[in-house]
Design a protein around this motif. Sequence first.
Motif, PDB file in Angstrom:
ATOM      1  N   GLY A  14       0.837  -1.189   0.000  1.00 16.23           N
ATOM      2  CA  GLY A  14       0.000   0.000   0.000  1.00 16.23           C
ATOM      3  C   GLY A  14       0.870   1.237   0.000  1.00 16.23           C
ATOM      4  O   GLY A  14       1.860   1.320  -0.733  1.00 16.23           O
ATOM      5  N   ASN A  15       0.531   2.191   0.844  1.00 19.09           N
ATOM      6  CA  ASN A  15       1.339   3.424   0.902  1.00 19.09           C
ATOM      7  C   ASN A  15       2.357   3.388   2.042  1.00 19.09           C
ATOM      8  O   ASN A  15       2.903   4.418   2.429  1.00 19.09           O
ATOM      9  CB  ASN A  15       0.449   4.657   1.023  1.00 19.09           C
ATOM     10  CG  ASN A  15      -0.351   4.679   2.328  1.00 19.09           C
ATOM     11  OD1 ASN A  15      -0.290   3.758   3.136  1.00 19.09           O
ATOM     12  ND2 ASN A  15      -1.117   5.735   2.522  1.00 19.09           N
ATOM     13  N   ARG A  16       2.636   2.184   2.531  1.00 14.66           N
ATOM     14  CA  ARG A  16       3.570   2.040   3.647  1.00 14.66           C
ATOM     15  C   ARG A  16       4.819   1.275   3.202  1.00 14.66           C
ATOM     16  O   ARG A  16       4.720   0.249   2.532  1.00 14.66           O
ATOM     17  CB  ARG A  16       2.909   1.300   4.803  1.00 14.66           C
ATOM     18  CG  ARG A  16       3.738   1.277   6.081  1.00 14.66           C
ATOM     19  CD  ARG A  16       2.991   0.567   7.193  1.00 14.66           C
ATOM     20  NE  ARG A  16       3.663   0.722   8.484  1.00 14.66           N
ATOM     21  CZ  ARG A  16       3.232   0.151   9.613  1.00 14.66           C
ATOM     22  NH1 ARG A  16       2.135  -0.587   9.606  1.00 14.66           N
ATOM     23  NH2 ARG A  16       3.903   0.331  10.738  1.00 14.66           N
ATOM     24  N   ILE A  17       5.990   1.776   3.597  1.00 13.66           N
ATOM     25  CA  ILE A  17       7.251   1.103   3.315  1.00 13.66           C
ATOM     26  C   ILE A  17       8.003   0.935   4.626  1.00 13.66           C
ATOM     27  O   ILE A  17       8.213   1.899   5.372  1.00 13.66           O
ATOM     28  CB  ILE A  17       8.116   1.907   2.316  1.00 13.66           C
ATOM     29  CG1 ILE A  17       7.383   2.070   0.981  1.00 13.66           C
ATOM     30  CG2 ILE A  17       9.454   1.216   2.088  1.00 13.66           C
ATOM     31  CD1 ILE A  17       8.102   2.964  -0.010  1.00 13.66           C
ATOM     32  N   ARG A  18       8.407  -0.310   4.900  1.00 13.11           N
ATOM     33  CA  ARG A  18       9.187  -0.606   6.112  1.00 13.11           C
ATOM     34  C   ARG A  18      10.476  -1.317   5.721  1.00 13.11           C
ATOM     35  O   ARG A  18      10.514  -2.057   4.738  1.00 13.11           O
ATOM     36  CB  ARG A  18       8.400  -1.496   7.080  1.00 13.11           C
ATOM     37  CG  ARG A  18       7.132  -0.863   7.614  1.00 13.11           C
ATOM     38  CD  ARG A  18       6.591  -1.634   8.811  1.00 13.11           C
ATOM     39  NE  ARG A  18       6.099  -2.946   8.465  1.00 13.11           N
ATOM     40  CZ  ARG A  18       5.790  -3.894   9.365  1.00 13.11           C
ATOM     41  NH1 ARG A  18       5.969  -3.664  10.666  1.00 13.11           N
ATOM     42  NH2 ARG A  18       5.331  -5.069   8.969  1.00 13.11           N
ATOM     43  N   THR A  19      11.525  -1.101   6.503  1.00 18.08           N
ATOM     44  CA  THR A  19      12.804  -1.755   6.253  1.00 18.08           C
ATOM     45  C   THR A  19      13.357  -2.347   7.548  1.00 18.08           C
ATOM     46  O   THR A  19      13.068  -1.868   8.645  1.00 18.08           O
ATOM     47  CB  THR A  19      13.844  -0.784   5.675  1.00 18.08           C
ATOM     48  OG1 THR A  19      14.145   0.227   6.647  1.00 18.08           O
ATOM     49  CG2 THR A  19      13.355  -0.117   4.391  1.00 18.08           C
ATOM     50  N   TRP A  20      14.173  -3.395   7.369  1.00 17.16           N
ATOM     51  CA  TRP A  20      14.916  -4.008   8.461  1.00 17.16           C
ATOM     52  C   TRP A  20      16.352  -4.229   7.996  1.00 17.16           C
ATOM     53  O   TRP A  20      16.596  -4.492   6.812  1.00 17.16           O
ATOM     54  CB  TRP A  20      14.340  -5.371   8.833  1.00 17.16           C
ATOM     55  CG  TRP A  20      13.022  -5.369   9.546  1.00 17.16           C
ATOM     56  CD1 TRP A  20      12.804  -5.572  10.874  1.00 17.16           C
ATOM     57  CD2 TRP A  20      11.714  -5.192   8.971  1.00 17.16           C
ATOM     58  NE1 TRP A  20      11.452  -5.523  11.168  1.00 17.16           N
ATOM     59  CE2 TRP A  20      10.760  -5.306  10.015  1.00 17.16           C
ATOM     60  CE3 TRP A  20      11.250  -4.946   7.669  1.00 17.16           C
ATOM     61  CZ2 TRP A  20       9.389  -5.178   9.808  1.00 17.16           C
ATOM     62  CZ3 TRP A  20       9.891  -4.822   7.453  1.00 17.16           C
ATOM     63  CH2 TRP A  20       8.973  -4.931   8.518  1.00 17.16           C
ATOM     64  N   PRO A  52      14.388  -3.481  13.050  1.00 15.40           N
ATOM     65  CA  PRO A  52      13.580  -2.486  12.340  1.00 15.40           C
ATOM     66  C   PRO A  52      14.354  -1.200  12.130  1.00 15.40           C
ATOM     67  O   PRO A  52      14.945  -0.656  13.070  1.00 15.40           O
ATOM     68  CB  PRO A  52      12.379  -2.269  13.270  1.00 15.40           C
ATOM     69  CG  PRO A  52      12.313  -3.505  14.113  1.00 15.40           C
ATOM     70  CD  PRO A  52      13.735  -3.934  14.294  1.00 15.40           C
ATOM     71  N   ALA A  53      14.352  -0.716  10.876  1.00 12.42           N
ATOM     72  CA  ALA A  53      15.156   0.464  10.552  1.00 12.42           C
ATOM     73  C   ALA A  53      14.304   1.672  10.195  1.00 12.42           C
ATOM     74  O   ALA A  53      14.567   2.777  10.669  1.00 12.42           O
ATOM     75  CB  ALA A  53      16.114   0.143   9.408  1.00 12.42           C
ATOM     76  N   ALA A  54      13.291   1.500   9.348  1.00 14.68           N
ATOM     77  CA  ALA A  54      12.503   2.646   8.870  1.00 14.68           C
ATOM     78  C   ALA A  54      11.052   2.236   8.677  1.00 14.68           C
ATOM     79  O   ALA A  54      10.750   1.073   8.392  1.00 14.68           O
ATOM     80  CB  ALA A  54      13.076   3.186   7.565  1.00 14.68           C
ATOM     81  N   ASP A  55      10.167   3.218   8.800  1.00 15.47           N
ATOM     82  CA  ASP A  55       8.734   2.996   8.628  1.00 15.47           C
ATOM     83  C   ASP A  55       8.135   4.304   8.146  1.00 15.47           C
ATOM     84  O   ASP A  55       8.043   5.273   8.899  1.00 15.47           O
ATOM     85  CB  ASP A  55       8.116   2.557   9.954  1.00 15.47           C
ATOM     86  CG  ASP A  55       6.629   2.223   9.857  1.00 15.47           C
ATOM     87  OD1 ASP A  55       6.012   2.523   8.813  1.00 15.47           O
ATOM     88  OD2 ASP A  55       6.086   1.666  10.822  1.00 15.47           O
ATOM     89  N   ILE A  56       7.735   4.347   6.875  1.00 13.40           N
ATOM     90  CA  ILE A  56       7.131   5.570   6.335  1.00 13.40           C
ATOM     91  C   ILE A  56       5.771   5.262   5.725  1.00 13.40           C
ATOM     92  O   ILE A  56       5.501   4.134   5.295  1.00 13.40           O
ATOM     93  CB  ILE A  56       8.011   6.260   5.274  1.00 13.40           C
ATOM     94  CG1 ILE A  56       8.071   5.460   3.967  1.00 13.40           C
ATOM     95  CG2 ILE A  56       9.395   6.555   5.805  1.00 13.40           C
ATOM     96  CD1 ILE A  56       8.616   6.238   2.788  1.00 13.40           C
ATOM     97  N   VAL A  57       4.938   6.271   5.689  1.00  7.79           N
ATOM     98  CA  VAL A  57       3.692   6.264   4.922  1.00  7.79           C
ATOM     99  C   VAL A  57       3.787   7.421   3.948  1.00  7.79           C
ATOM    100  O   VAL A  57       4.049   8.557   4.343  1.00  7.79           O
ATOM    101  CB  VAL A  57       2.468   6.406   5.837  1.00  7.79           C
ATOM    102  CG1 VAL A  57       1.208   6.590   5.013  1.00  7.79           C
ATOM    103  CG2 VAL A  57       2.338   5.187   6.749  1.00  7.79           C
TER     104      VAL A  57
END
Length: 472
Positions: free
Chosen positions: A173-179, A184-189
């Motif tokens: 969707g409009n969410r991007i997460r990274t590890w 856990p490194a990043a979490d954006i919408v």
Amino acid sequence: MGSVRSALKLTGLLLAVASLPVAGIWSAQAQSATSARWRVLVPSTALTGWTKMGGKASYTVENGELVGRSILKTPNSWLVSDAQYGDFILEYEAKTDPRLNSGVMIRGQSRSDYKNGVVFGYQAEIDPSRRGWSGGIYDEQRRQWLYTLGRNKAAHDAFRSGDWNSYRVEAIGNRIRTWVNGVPAADIVDDADARGFIAFQVHAVPDDPAMAGLEARFRNIRIITTNPAAHALPATALPQQDWVSNQLTEAERRAGWKLLWDGKTSAGWRGAKLDRFPTKGWTTTNGLLSVSQSGGAEATFGGDIITTRDYSNFELSVDFRLAPGANSGIKYFVDPNLLKGDGSAIGLEYQLLDDERHPDAKMGRDGNRTLASLYDLIAARNLSDPDASGKRFNPPGEWNRAVLIVRGKHVEHWLNGFKMVEYERGSPAFRALVAQSKYKKWKYFGEWEKGPILLQDHGNKVDFRSIKIREL
């Protein structure tokens, strides 16, 4: 979990993938994703289905590893997938020379009508520098950093420079997460790009013979594109950065965030020297809270506006867009009754300024009236990057994000994910600065227990949106 051995057939080549680290790193949390139908994304030796773009760095496939090598006198280079991807989960391992920045672009873009076809978009960073923001999300050739690791020490420490590191990217969707290595490194919408290519970067390097041939290696690249949401990892405690205007995500609500401006009306705000919202000088249209251009004088047209309630311990996030040459500010611990005559209400100020064009940037002492400074007291400095001193500022006409954090006496100013100012209200050092400033005549300036938040009218056009606060 023990090691995983699987035979994966790709373009006629049988790849033996031994001890796949992602299985062990994601552990029991990722049982469903590990057992899902992954598709291998390692290019073939002929790079079929991939195109080199941007600079002239070389790309080869050696023993199942994608290897990019730097070349002097060329811009950032990319190996771009011909295929486009929307929602997916991507896992890979990366190993780069400690001198070479790199990254993997997700939902990448390239259009002839944008900067002559440059590659741009979301990038999961590989940052072996002392800054160490590997796993952060950088908006290449557009808005710059969307998620730094300036407040994520765990992810910063998880990266192993010069060694193999396992990455996971969830774009759903409009969410991007990274590890990175399971952390856990990043979490954006964000709603800029819902679909695009995947690309592997070899960053441009200085024109130094010693920098030629530096390697960025990638292996065990695999992707899920069928119902990736079913294989997403559980929610984490990582703070989320929301880049969709004037909204709160569920994660933000759980974290205690509230909209300080509703995106439509003047509710919750009034003139600093009025009992109502100004009838001129400010507009609330098209999702923007804007102060009008009125000649550059301080608080002489619409005047400053303040919140209708006070705050003491809080985190405030404000997106702002300056017109060329603009001056404004975000004030806190304001006493609106302290100055009855002309001029702006009195309080601590996060300075908003076009440093390049406005004369205030050269006034004060040592740059303490420049963008993100504690106005007339402490000059903004890049406190997040040990190898850089400049500000990451998107120029007038583009959006920037100011963040203020107040915990008791401790205060921080952040600009676009970089810490710029840090101080203690009421400390001997603070009081010494006040004694040398324009605020020296106000007793206990900046030390009041609470006060409203203020947006300044300095006679220049400035737009605000996504004004959010959470009390700490």
